[in-house]
Design a protein around this motif. Structure first.
Motif, PDB file in Angstrom:
ATOM      1  N   ALA A  29       0.868  -1.177   0.000  1.00  0.00           N
ATOM      2  CA  ALA A  29       0.000   0.000   0.000  1.00  0.00           C
ATOM      3  C   ALA A  29       0.904   1.226   0.000  1.00  0.00           C
ATOM      4  O   ALA A  29       2.085   1.136   0.367  1.00  0.00           O
ATOM      5  CB  ALA A  29      -0.911   0.001   1.232  1.00  0.00           C
ATOM      6  N   PRO A  30       0.408   2.372  -0.443  1.00  0.00           N
ATOM      7  CA  PRO A  30       1.245   3.575  -0.423  1.00  0.00           C
ATOM      8  C   PRO A  30       1.828   3.826   0.961  1.00  0.00           C
ATOM      9  O   PRO A  30       1.116   3.769   1.964  1.00  0.00           O
ATOM     10  CB  PRO A  30       0.258   4.674  -0.842  1.00  0.00           C
ATOM     11  CG  PRO A  30      -0.776   3.968  -1.658  1.00  0.00           C
ATOM     12  CD  PRO A  30      -0.939   2.629  -1.012  1.00  0.00           C
ATOM     13  N   SER A  31       3.125   4.077   1.020  1.00  0.00           N
ATOM     14  CA  SER A  31       3.801   4.257   2.299  1.00  0.00           C
ATOM     15  C   SER A  31       4.969   5.214   2.117  1.00  0.00           C
ATOM     16  O   SER A  31       5.713   5.115   1.129  1.00  0.00           O
ATOM     17  CB  SER A  31       4.325   2.915   2.828  1.00  0.00           C
ATOM     18  OG  SER A  31       5.211   3.106   3.912  1.00  0.00           O
ATOM     19  N   PRO A  32       5.183   6.125   3.066  1.00  0.00           N
ATOM     20  CA  PRO A  32       6.343   7.023   2.984  1.00  0.00           C
ATOM     21  C   PRO A  32       7.656   6.291   3.229  1.00  0.00           C
ATOM     22  O   PRO A  32       8.730   6.858   3.002  1.00  0.00           O
ATOM     23  CB  PRO A  32       6.075   8.044   4.093  1.00  0.00           C
ATOM     24  CG  PRO A  32       5.221   7.309   5.087  1.00  0.00           C
ATOM     25  CD  PRO A  32       4.354   6.404   4.266  1.00  0.00           C
ATOM     26  N   PHE A  33       7.565   5.031   3.674  1.00  0.00           N
ATOM     27  CA  PHE A  33       8.770   4.283   4.022  1.00  0.00           C
ATOM     28  C   PHE A  33       9.260   3.384   2.894  1.00  0.00           C
ATOM     29  O   PHE A  33      10.247   2.665   3.062  1.00  0.00           O
ATOM     30  CB  PHE A  33       8.505   3.438   5.272  1.00  0.00           C
ATOM     31  CG  PHE A  33       7.882   4.212   6.395  1.00  0.00           C
ATOM     32  CD1 PHE A  33       8.474   5.393   6.844  1.00  0.00           C
ATOM     33  CD2 PHE A  33       6.697   3.791   7.000  1.00  0.00           C
ATOM     34  CE1 PHE A  33       7.898   6.124   7.868  1.00  0.00           C
ATOM     35  CE2 PHE A  33       6.124   4.518   8.014  1.00  0.00           C
ATOM     36  CZ  PHE A  33       6.724   5.691   8.464  1.00  0.00           C
ATOM     37  N   VAL A  34       8.555   3.411   1.765  1.00  0.00           N
ATOM     38  CA  VAL A  34       8.908   2.553   0.630  1.00  0.00           C
ATOM     39  C   VAL A  34       8.919   3.384  -0.643  1.00  0.00           C
ATOM     40  O   VAL A  34       7.999   4.169  -0.886  1.00  0.00           O
ATOM     41  CB  VAL A  34       7.905   1.386   0.485  1.00  0.00           C
ATOM     42  CG1 VAL A  34       8.180   0.591  -0.792  1.00  0.00           C
ATOM     43  CG2 VAL A  34       7.969   0.469   1.704  1.00  0.00           C
ATOM     44  N   LYS A  35       9.959   3.204  -1.441  1.00  0.00           N
ATOM     45  CA  LYS A  35      10.037   3.839  -2.749  1.00  0.00           C
ATOM     46  C   LYS A  35       9.882   2.761  -3.813  1.00  0.00           C
ATOM     47  O   LYS A  35      10.554   1.738  -3.771  1.00  0.00           O
ATOM     48  CB  LYS A  35      11.369   4.559  -2.930  1.00  0.00           C
ATOM     49  CG  LYS A  35      11.526   5.242  -4.279  1.00  0.00           C
ATOM     50  CD  LYS A  35      12.817   6.029  -4.357  1.00  0.00           C
ATOM     51  CE  LYS A  35      13.019   6.640  -5.730  1.00  0.00           C
ATOM     52  NZ  LYS A  35      11.917   7.538  -6.137  1.00  0.00           N
ATOM     53  N   GLN A  81      11.575  -0.589  -2.613  1.00  0.00           N
ATOM     54  CA  GLN A  81      12.803  -0.551  -1.832  1.00  0.00           C
ATOM     55  C   GLN A  81      12.579   0.310  -0.594  1.00  0.00           C
ATOM     56  O   GLN A  81      11.850   1.295  -0.631  1.00  0.00           O
ATOM     57  CB  GLN A  81      13.946   0.030  -2.666  1.00  0.00           C
ATOM     58  CG  GLN A  81      14.348  -0.817  -3.864  1.00  0.00           C
ATOM     59  CD  GLN A  81      15.128  -2.045  -3.454  1.00  0.00           C
ATOM     60  OE1 GLN A  81      16.344  -2.013  -3.269  1.00  0.00           O
ATOM     61  NE2 GLN A  81      14.436  -3.164  -3.309  1.00  0.00           N
ATOM     62  N   GLY A  82      13.237  -0.063   0.497  1.00  0.00           N
ATOM     63  CA  GLY A  82      13.110   0.710   1.719  1.00  0.00           C
ATOM     64  C   GLY A  82      13.558   2.145   1.517  1.00  0.00           C
ATOM     65  O   GLY A  82      14.590   2.396   0.896  1.00  0.00           O
ATOM     66  N   ASN A  83      12.778   3.081   2.050  1.00  0.00           N
ATOM     67  CA  ASN A  83      13.077   4.506   1.931  1.00  0.00           C
ATOM     68  C   ASN A  83      12.874   5.140   3.305  1.00  0.00           C
ATOM     69  O   ASN A  83      12.013   5.980   3.510  1.00  0.00           O
ATOM     70  CB  ASN A  83      12.151   5.149   0.889  1.00  0.00           C
ATOM     71  CG  ASN A  83      12.504   6.588   0.592  1.00  0.00           C
ATOM     72  OD1 ASN A  83      13.641   6.897   0.273  1.00  0.00           O
ATOM     73  ND2 ASN A  83      11.525   7.484   0.698  1.00  0.00           N
ATOM     74  N   VAL A  84      13.690   4.702   4.252  1.00  0.00           N
ATOM     75  CA  VAL A  84      13.513   5.043   5.656  1.00  0.00           C
ATOM     76  C   VAL A  84      14.786   4.641   6.379  1.00  0.00           C
ATOM     77  O   VAL A  84      15.560   3.821   5.873  1.00  0.00           O
ATOM     78  CB  VAL A  84      12.283   4.285   6.231  1.00  0.00           C
ATOM     79  CG1 VAL A  84      12.483   2.773   6.128  1.00  0.00           C
ATOM     80  CG2 VAL A  84      11.980   4.677   7.671  1.00  0.00           C
ATOM     81  N   VAL A  85      15.027   5.228   7.539  1.00  0.00           N
ATOM     82  CA  VAL A  85      16.159   4.779   8.344  1.00  0.00           C
ATOM     83  C   VAL A  85      15.977   3.277   8.628  1.00  0.00           C
ATOM     84  O   VAL A  85      14.923   2.843   9.080  1.00  0.00           O
ATOM     85  CB  VAL A  85      16.254   5.584   9.648  1.00  0.00           C
ATOM     86  CG1 VAL A  85      17.290   4.967  10.588  1.00  0.00           C
ATOM     87  CG2 VAL A  85      16.627   7.038   9.356  1.00  0.00           C
ATOM     88  N   GLY A  86      16.998   2.522   8.363  1.00  0.00           N
ATOM     89  CA  GLY A  86      16.902   1.061   8.436  1.00  0.00           C
ATOM     90  C   GLY A  86      16.711   0.424   7.079  1.00  0.00           C
ATOM     91  O   GLY A  86      16.929  -0.774   6.918  1.00  0.00           O
ATOM     92  N   GLY A  87      16.287   1.226   6.090  1.00  0.00           N
ATOM     93  CA  GLY A  87      16.137   0.725   4.730  1.00  0.00           C
ATOM     94  C   GLY A  87      15.249  -0.494   4.641  1.00  0.00           C
ATOM     95  O   GLY A  87      14.196  -0.573   5.283  1.00  0.00           O
TER      96      GLY A  87
END
Length: 533
Positions: free
Chosen positions: A57-63, A82-88
């Motif tokens: 689902a749309p998430s600010p933590f995933v690109k 791909q992870g787009n957040v601290v911790g990737g």
């Protein structure tokens, strides 16, 4: 946040957290850690079941990177999250802790000419010292490391049914998938601490986040590397609507991932010379291998309705959600404590005695390919191609740092990959027709049970195959004299000083299992190599 540091680490994903944590905590270095995404404090990251909310689902933590149209997939574009957040990726993935097979790292060592230290024995000490397994502590496993690993907290009923079915088909039960041999069926080891996700940020970065020598900047997009002659001296990055410059007196480490790392190198004039000139970029180093050798795991699948709910149907809806949240909050258990896929297996359908090339999963929902209104109690069997022979590439779309690169996945370009997925899809049908799994299936859904010929099943594979989210290899290591090798065995850029790559880009060959544990171990080894010269 302009300034001078000892080291700059680009990307606070799995590799970046390991790197920054060790440089600050063990070596007392001043480190600038730059992350394009936000911080990782949101509750959904802590919950193991949050993976599915973030990935699907749309998430600010995933690109999501959309591939160029794939001719082998009838012109389809594929999205790779791909992870787009601290911790990737370790903050959004399904937390599987697997290392691949011993033979995977033999192939790494061979790519480097032998005796490189990148074979199984060379990486095992790093796997062990990172791992804090709750029940294993032996020659293959660490029991006291900061990265907590455990068996699944919660098992949906479908898990036991699947395990029994696979054993009836002759696949032996395996108690340990991280010891170098994969063949068998069993539970997925997970990076969960108690009832919460244990990401690379939790394990390696959190212990030093109060240290004044660490500067973490989130929502920072690195636009280019700063060079003096053939040496990288720092980076330029955008943050808060402003452009900043930071310098590193020692080295810069790229840990931005298999898509973003080659993009940044090419934007900085490091890559295939002709391609850079096409975009008006001055060539600092002609490295034709930058962006090449892209590898990923891709899957085929079977979905079916079941006679009752054996999995997670509507577990996140209405009263079920309230009940599950209460159970998780009070006792740390229930469906929210699960990663949603508690079992896996590894097989080689061509030669059962050979190293496995197919990874199997069983999910307690019907996914993908069905709209929400079509969902019913059901299951999904997945076959993941973990030794792909196809190769893709990453190229610049333009010289604008804000634009995503062109991602050509290249799946099925080697026709043997499609042949193996066809055998795997037929094997999934055999699994679904075997008791006890067969006894709970009421109606196969995808692929259409009326499609039985090779041509029809191949068309299904091409129209539906998806990523298992493990892109690697776009800045690979290689031996001296290899014109496509971007890095040497010490993870240094060829022809460029003061710059190394520690993320999944460095892999010569993709491991035949989930890649997160390998990325963290490789970065750990990379720090040792860097600090020793």
């Amino acid at each position: 946040m302009s300034g001078a540091f000892d080291y700059i680490v680009v990307g606070a994903g799995s590799a970046g957290c390991v790197t920054a944590g060790r440089l600050v905590g063990e070596h007392g270095a001043r480190v600038l850690l730059l992350e394009q995404g936000p911080g990782d404090s949101h509750a959904v990251i802590r919950m193991p079941a949050g993976s599915f909310k973030m990935l699907f689902a749309p998430s600010p933590f995933v690109k999501h990177y959309a591939s160029v149209p794939q001719s082998e997939l009838a012109g389809r574009s594929v999205s790779v999250p791909q992870g787009n957040v601290v911790g990737g990726g370790s903050s959004v993935n399904v937390m599987a802790y697997t290392r691949g097979s011993r033979l995977d790292y033999q192939r790494w060592d061979e790519a480097l000419g032998g005796g490189s230290g990148w074979d199984w024995e060379g990486l095992l000490p790093y796997f062990r010292r990172q791992e804090g397994h709750v029940r294993l502590d032996n020659v293959a496993h660490g029991g006291s490391g900061p990265l907590k690993v455990r068996d699944p907290n919660y098992l949906a009923p479908i898990a036991g049914v699947f395990l029994k079915t696979m054993q009836r088909l002759g696949l032996p039960f395996r108690d340990d998938f991280a010891g170098g041999d994969l063949h068998g069926i069993g539970y997925i080891p997970t990076t969960i601490d108690g009832a919460k996700r244990c990401s690379a940020a939790d394990a390696f970065l959190r212990p030093v986040q109060g240290d004044a020598r660490l500067t973490l900047v989130c929502k920072a997009q690195v636009t280019r590397l700063l060079l003096e002659g053939s040496r990288v001296i720092g980076v330029e990055y955008a943050e808060g609507g402003k452009l900043h410059r930071a310098t590193a007196s020692a080295e810069v480490v790229l840990a931005a991932g298999a898509f973003a790392t080659p993009k940044l190198l090419m934007l900085s004039g490091i890559g295939p010379a002709d391609h850079l000139r096409e975009h008006g970029i001055a060539v600092a180093a002609d490295l034709p291998g930058v962006g090449q050798n892209l590898q990923d795991h891709n899957v085929t699948f079977l979905t079916a309705e079941t006679r009752g709910n054996y999995g997670y149907y509507r577990a996140d809806k209405g009263r079920n959600l309230v009940r599950n949240l209460l159970h998780y909050g009070l006792f740390g258990g229930g469906p929210i404590a699960s990663n949603g896929a508690e079992t896996m297996g590894f097989v080689n359908l061509t030669d059962p005695s050979a190293d496995p090339d197919i990874q199997l999963y069983c999910l307690g929902v019907m996914w993908p390919g069905l709209a929400a209104e079509q969902q019913k109690p059901g299951l999904t069997l997945m076959a993941n191609l973990v030794k792909p022979l196809s190769r893709g590439a990453v190229r610049l779309r333009s010289a604008d740092p804000a634009e995503d690169p062109l991602v050509d996945l290249g799946w099925l370009r080697d026709t043997s990959d499609e042949d193996r997925l066809l055998r795997a899809l037929r094997y999934l049908r055999e699994i679904a027709a075997t008791d006890p799994l067969a006894s709970i299936i009421s109606a196969p859904r995808l692929p259409d049970p009326q499609v039985t010929d090779d041509a029809g099943l191949r068309a299904f594979i091409r129209s539906s195959t998806e990523s298992n989210y493990h892109p690697v290899g776009t800045c690979r290591m290689g031996r001296d004299g290899d014109p496509m090798a971007v890095l040497d065995a010490r993870l240094r850029l060829r022809g460029i000083e003061g710059l190394r790559v520690f993320d999944a880009s460095m892999m010569p060959v993709i491991p035949s299992a989930n890649t997160n544990a390998t990325v963290m171990a490789a970065a750990d080894k990379g720090v040792d190599l860097m600090m020793s010269g």
